[in-house]
Design a protein around this motif. Structure first.
Motif, PDB file in Angstrom:
ATOM      1  N   GLU A  99       0.955  -1.151  -0.049  1.00  0.00           N
ATOM      2  CA  GLU A  99       0.080   0.094   0.008  1.00  0.00           C
ATOM      3  C   GLU A  99       0.781   1.269  -0.113  1.00  0.00           C
ATOM      4  O   GLU A  99       0.704   2.121  -0.685  1.00  0.00           O
ATOM      5  N   TYR A 100       2.047   1.088   0.869  1.00  0.00           N
ATOM      6  CA  TYR A 100       3.058   2.396   0.729  1.00  0.00           C
ATOM      7  C   TYR A 100       3.463   2.806  -0.805  1.00  0.00           C
ATOM      8  O   TYR A 100       3.511   3.604  -1.095  1.00  0.00           O
ATOM      9  N   ILE A 103       0.729   4.309  -2.712  1.00  0.00           N
ATOM     10  CA  ILE A 103       0.507   5.735  -2.451  1.00  0.00           C
ATOM     11  C   ILE A 103       1.588   6.530  -3.024  1.00  0.00           C
ATOM     12  O   ILE A 103       1.297   7.493  -3.472  1.00  0.00           O
ATOM     13  N   LYS A 106       0.332   6.930  -6.628  1.00  0.00           N
ATOM     14  CA  LYS A 106      -0.569   7.813  -7.067  1.00  0.00           C
ATOM     15  C   LYS A 106      -0.335   9.296  -6.516  1.00  0.00           C
ATOM     16  O   LYS A 106      -0.676   9.995  -7.306  1.00  0.00           O
TER      17      LYS A 106
END
Length: 309
Positions: A99-100, A103, A106
């Protein structure tokens, strides 16, 4: 209208209408179908959950309701966010590693062209180093989610199987720790995450409700239970090494000749790290007390001596 502004307004629009057709969007934003298709593809990469439907009444729709924030940041705020994300990259393990990375991607893709250029120019001008990041912690996510969901776990800790109920996670000196209630010892204990080799859900009838338990309160409780006064003498060379490698967590006083004295308090969790740290300083540091830290240093030196006999 610039592309960045159009993408921002487009994602707000489709989140509002939920179901739409490409032609409708092309008319609404006064661009070609091809441009809208490219924009939808970029929004999908940025995490907007879109699905397409075929047929005469087909089109696109938002898969589920999302809170798509329209937030504008100044240049300085954008740099601050980027630096905060950058500071995490040296951790060998994070609770949400995939997820890091998502992020980061994005965040970068959502910048306009000029800001991307500035980020590219400055990202090689700053870096962060995390001391003693030598251990991987593959189970951080499971421990963190158990703390969030108030779950009990069984773990294998240094070869001993026990049930625990995690409170949360914190990192110190490059190591991850998980304060937890230990059902074996019937008290709160501090567990080093890299020493947990196995993990699984545990079903207990006596599970406690620890959702409202504050992580910092437990850390303070554990620190008070196992706290030692630190007193270390440093040569002038030791002073320079200490000031350059360790954050000023402990108070240091320096005399007119450059010799220093470190005073402060340490917890039991810091013993292993500080023993290694002061050993590598050699004759430039002498631990006067606590005797527990001196004993740990002697034990490590003895182990090295046996190794090289």
């Amino acid at each position: 209208m610039s592309k960045a502004i159009r993408l921002n307004e487009l994602r707000l629009y489709i989140n509002r209408v939920k179901k739409f057709k490409v032609d409708d969007l092309a008319n609404e934003f006064n661009v070609s179908r091809r441009t809208i298709l490219r924009d939808l593809e970029e929004l999908s990469i940025l995490g907007v959950p879109l699905i397409s439907e075929v047929g005469p009444n087909g089109g696109y729709q938002v898969l589920e309701e999302k809170n798509l924030l329209a937030v504008s940041f100044t240049k300085e705020e954008t740099f601050s966010i980027f630096f905060a994300l950058l500071s995490l990259k040296h951790f060998i393990s994070l609770p949400f590693e995939s997820e890091y990375n998502s992020i980061i991607k994005k965040f970068y893709l959502n910048l306009n062209g000029k800001m991307k250029g500035e980020i590219d120019l400055i990202k090689n001008k700053i870096d962060f180093k995390i001391d003693n990041q030598s251990k991987e912690n593959p189970l951080l996510k499971e421990l963190f989610m158990a703390a969030i969901e108030n779950e009990t776990l069984w773990i294998s800790y240094l070869g001993v199987k026990r049930d625990i109920q995690p409170i949360g996670l914190f990192s110190q000196y490059g190591r991850w720790y998980c304060p937890s209630y230990c059902y074996l010892r019937k008290e709160f204990r501090l567990f080093r995450c890299d020493r947990i080799s196995e993990i699984g859900l545990s079903v207990r009838n006596d599970k406690m409700n620890l959702k409202e338990t504050n992580l910092h309160d437990i850390i303070n409780l554990l620190s008070i239970k196992k706290e030692y006064e630190l007193f270390v003498e440093l040569t002038p060379e030791g002073v320079e090494k200490y000031k350059s490698n360790v954050s000023p967590y402990h108070r240091i006083s320096i005399d007119s000749k450059g010799h220093g004295v470190i005073k402060g308090s340490i917890s039991e969790t810091e013993m292993d790290f500080l023993a290694d740290y002061f050993i590598q300083m050699g004759k430039n540091a002498k631990v006067v007390h606590p005797i527990e830290l001196r004993a740990e240093i002697k034990k490590k030196i003895l182990e090295l001596s046996v190794l090289y006999q």
